[in-house]
Design a protein around this motif. Structure first.
Motif, PDB file in Angstrom:
ATOM      1  N   ILE A  33       0.655  -0.585  -0.047  1.00  0.00           N
ATOM      2  CA  ILE A  33       0.436  -0.077   0.161  1.00  0.00           C
ATOM      3  C   ILE A  33       1.295   1.311  -0.488  1.00  0.00           C
ATOM      4  O   ILE A  33       1.371   2.339  -0.584  1.00  0.00           O
ATOM      5  N   THR A  34       1.697   1.408   0.802  1.00  0.00           N
ATOM      6  CA  THR A  34       2.704   2.657   0.951  1.00  0.00           C
ATOM      7  C   THR A  34       3.856   2.254  -1.062  1.00  0.00           C
ATOM      8  O   THR A  34       3.057   3.576  -0.815  1.00  0.00           O
ATOM      9  N   LYS A  37       0.692   3.894  -3.209  1.00  0.00           N
ATOM     10  CA  LYS A  37       0.272   5.864  -2.671  1.00  0.00           C
ATOM     11  C   LYS A  37       2.304   6.286  -2.639  1.00  0.00           C
ATOM     12  O   LYS A  37       1.293   7.419  -3.936  1.00  0.00           O
ATOM     13  N   GLU A  38       3.064   6.014  -2.724  1.00  0.00           N
ATOM     14  CA  GLU A  38       4.348   6.421  -3.499  1.00  0.00           C
ATOM     15  C   GLU A  38       4.192   7.353  -5.140  1.00  0.00           C
ATOM     16  O   GLU A  38       4.227   7.863  -6.078  1.00  0.00           O
ATOM     17  N   ILE A  40       1.035   6.954  -7.172  1.00  0.00           N
ATOM     18  CA  ILE A  40       0.054   7.425  -7.375  1.00  0.00           C
ATOM     19  C   ILE A  40       0.430   9.318  -7.239  1.00  0.00           C
ATOM     20  O   ILE A  40       0.079   9.991  -7.500  1.00  0.00           O
ATOM     21  N   ASP A  41       1.429   9.335  -6.251  1.00  0.00           N
ATOM     22  CA  ASP A  41       1.910  10.859  -5.675  1.00  0.00           C
ATOM     23  C   ASP A  41       2.901  11.086  -6.783  1.00  0.00           C
ATOM     24  O   ASP A  41       2.437  12.127  -7.877  1.00  0.00           O
ATOM     25  N   GLU A 101      -5.286   3.269  -7.208  1.00  0.00           N
ATOM     26  CA  GLU A 101      -6.294   2.869  -6.227  1.00  0.00           C
ATOM     27  C   GLU A 101      -7.267   2.173  -5.826  1.00  0.00           C
ATOM     28  O   GLU A 101      -7.305   2.072  -5.080  1.00  0.00           O
ATOM     29  N   VAL A 104      -5.261  -0.221  -4.080  1.00  0.00           N
ATOM     30  CA  VAL A 104      -5.108   0.324  -2.409  1.00  0.00           C
ATOM     31  C   VAL A 104      -6.356  -0.423  -1.604  1.00  0.00           C
ATOM     32  O   VAL A 104      -6.356  -0.810  -0.385  1.00  0.00           O
ATOM     33  N   LYS A 108      -6.843  -2.682   1.436  1.00  0.00           N
ATOM     34  CA  LYS A 108      -7.230  -2.030   2.534  1.00  0.00           C
ATOM     35  C   LYS A 108      -8.073  -3.496   2.783  1.00  0.00           C
ATOM     36  O   LYS A 108      -8.256  -3.447   4.445  1.00  0.00           O
TER      37      LYS A 108
END
Length: 109
Positions: A33-34, A37-38, A40-41, A101, A104, A108
């Motif tokens: 997930i981390t 997210k990176e 995605i950024d 997303e 992710v 979750k």
């Protein structure tokens, strides 16, 4: 009181194989997930760069040829071709961001 805390700390905790598997899966999912997210950024920053390029093109209508970067190479295109390429790139980034997303969210759960 300190003696009882030391006693609790020295006791062995037995974890079953299933418990260990759950712990490993949780750690892997958290790490993934981390990473997502990176990513995605990064994609969102690249999308902002595309939006900035579109703004530059609108501001400079009288310039017929502006180089467009693909990887490490700059290629010159007409304004219409550049516009199409930017729109396609923007569409691709939106699709990639949506896919990441959704991955992710799936992790979750």
């Amino acid at each position: 009181m300190v003696a009882t805390m030391k006693k609790v700390a020295t006791e062995d905790v037995n974890a079953t194989f299933e418990d260990q598997q759950k712990i490993n899966r949780f750690a892997w999912n958290t790490s993934r997930i981390t990473e997502l997210k990176e990513e995605i950024d990064t994609k969102k920053k690249q999308l902002q760069n595309i939006d900035a390029c579109k703004d530059i093109m609108l501001a400079d209508d009288n310039c017929l040829v502006i180089p467009y970067q693909i990887g490490d190479v700059f290629i010159s295109h007409s304004q219409e071709e550049r516009q199409e390429m930017l729109e396609e790139a923007k569409k691709n980034f939106h699709e990639e961001i949506d896919t990441l997303e959704s991955r992710v969210e799936a992790l979750k759960k």
